[in-house]
Design an enzyme around this catalytic site. Sequence first.
Site, PDB file in Angstrom:
ATOM      1  N   ASP A  83       0.802  -1.230   0.000  1.00  0.00           N
ATOM      2  CA  ASP A  83       0.000   0.000   0.000  1.00  0.00           C
ATOM      3  C   ASP A  83       0.831   1.275   0.000  1.00  0.00           C
ATOM      4  OD1 ASP A  83       0.697  -0.938   2.637  1.00  0.00           O
ATOM      5  OD2 ASP A  83      -0.622   0.587   3.491  1.00  0.00           O
ATOM      6  N   GLU A 141      -0.642  -1.911   5.196  1.00  0.00           N
ATOM      7  CA  GLU A 141       0.238  -1.830   6.364  1.00  0.00           C
ATOM      8  C   GLU A 141       0.103  -0.474   7.045  1.00  0.00           C
ATOM      9  OE1 GLU A 141       2.984  -1.156   9.200  1.00  0.00           O
ATOM     10  OE2 GLU A 141       3.129   0.003   7.362  1.00  0.00           O
ATOM     11  N   GLU A 142      -0.096   0.575   6.230  1.00  0.00           N
ATOM     12  CA  GLU A 142      -0.152   1.934   6.799  1.00  0.00           C
ATOM     13  C   GLU A 142      -1.439   2.167   7.590  1.00  0.00           C
ATOM     14  OE1 GLU A 142       2.291   3.858   6.828  1.00  0.00           O
ATOM     15  OE2 GLU A 142       3.566   3.299   5.145  1.00  0.00           O
ATOM     16  N   HIS A 367       7.788   8.553   4.591  1.00  0.00           N
ATOM     17  CA  HIS A 367       6.536   9.330   4.610  1.00  0.00           C
ATOM     18  C   HIS A 367       6.718  10.779   4.134  1.00  0.00           C
ATOM     19  CE1 HIS A 367       4.096   6.492   7.478  1.00  0.00           C
ATOM     20  NE2 HIS A 367       4.906   5.822   6.669  1.00  0.00           N
TER      21      HIS A 367
HETATM   22 ZN    ZN Z   1       5.011   3.835   6.552  1.00  0.00          ZN
HETATM   23 ZN    ZN Z   2       6.256   1.154   5.603  1.00  0.00          ZN
END
Ligand code: ZN
Ligand code: ZN
Length: 394
Positions: A83, A141-142, A367
């Site tokens: 993702d 995962e996020e 990020h």
């Molecule tokens: Zn991340």
């Molecule tokens: Zn990550």
Amino acid sequence: MKEILKKVEQLTAEVEAEVIALRREFHQHPELGFEEENTGRKVAEYLENLGITVETGVGRTGVVGLLAGENPGPVIALRADMDALPVTEKTGVEYASQIPGKMHACGHDGHTSILLGTAKVLSQLRSELKGSVKFIFQPAEEGPGGALPMLEAGVLENPHVDAIFGLHLWPDFKPGQIGLGYGAVMAAPDKFVVKIKGKGGHGSAPHEAIDSITIAAQVINGLQHIASRQIIPTQPVVITIGTITGGYRYNIIADEVEMTGTIRTLNPEVRTEIPQRMEEIIKGITSGFGAEYEFEYIKMYPPLVNHQEMAEYVENIGRQVLGSEGVQLIKDPVMGGEDFAYYLEQIPGAFFRLGSNSGPETSYPLHHPQFNIDEKALVTGMRVLCNLALNYKG
Ligand SMILES: [Zn+2]
Ligand SMILES: [Zn+2]
């Protein structure tokens, strides 16, 4: 071992350009958590073309491939996340995200392509493979988290997985290096919401109101007391209040304040202790001032704890593949979360960091809208994963 190392080196070099192209394609078309339809389809097609048995829609948008070696042996799993994040990319590279507001700013495009390349190389080395390899391509995962739904769908069964390994691209290390830690290496990233309910009124007449803003200030200080005074100082706790909202106008006393924040812990016992301590403080302060409260504590991923023997195995393989400088031992855990932690609650395994920073353009943190990797990291990732799979003896 030496012979396998050489073969892996040669085959990963052959697949490197293809894996870079795959990564750039994923990078241009990022999909958020549980929306990984196109990414998942590409992954499934790629694995099927290699003759790997594929299951799709595992834990919603997850994909699982199973490669059986020609010799009996253990089953190991290798996991990648697929993702992207709701970030607008600002790298300016020609393969930048084509979708405003979505970006692979955490390198999961790299993880997915590394695992596809690994699957290709291992499928060419079936005769060397003892046992089977499960390739887990995980969604979300996020957040809200794809590991748990995949576990609930039975990803570690049929056949039962003996050990699992995963990696994360990491700008603290150079390409050609991995970072490895023992014990707890990432935190439980829990969330909370606190509402303080007072009584509104005129800004000039506080005695007729119950000021939720001054009470919120006391609650903020009180909560920090948990980390500094109540929890054993050798166990880290982060208490961050990220938002505070309330009030209408400069001369009106706010009837309600809402705060949200995150709690980070490494130790499961400390983690269990925190919500009760928080509530005691919130309850004590609000009731002392005649206000009411609502408190919600949302447990997210557990702390990520590497298993001792599995971390030793990664260190050993890492040194053989990358040389002694290639494995950097991490002394300090990071207080970020990672839902790979759920797999490690069930079976032995380890998670390591894959160096991706070779200069200013690849030095941005995960990020960040300018996050990018040195793509030389991809081949390093494949080499380590292939050797982990080929040398595992159970
Ligand atoms: Zn991340
Ligand atoms: Zn990550």
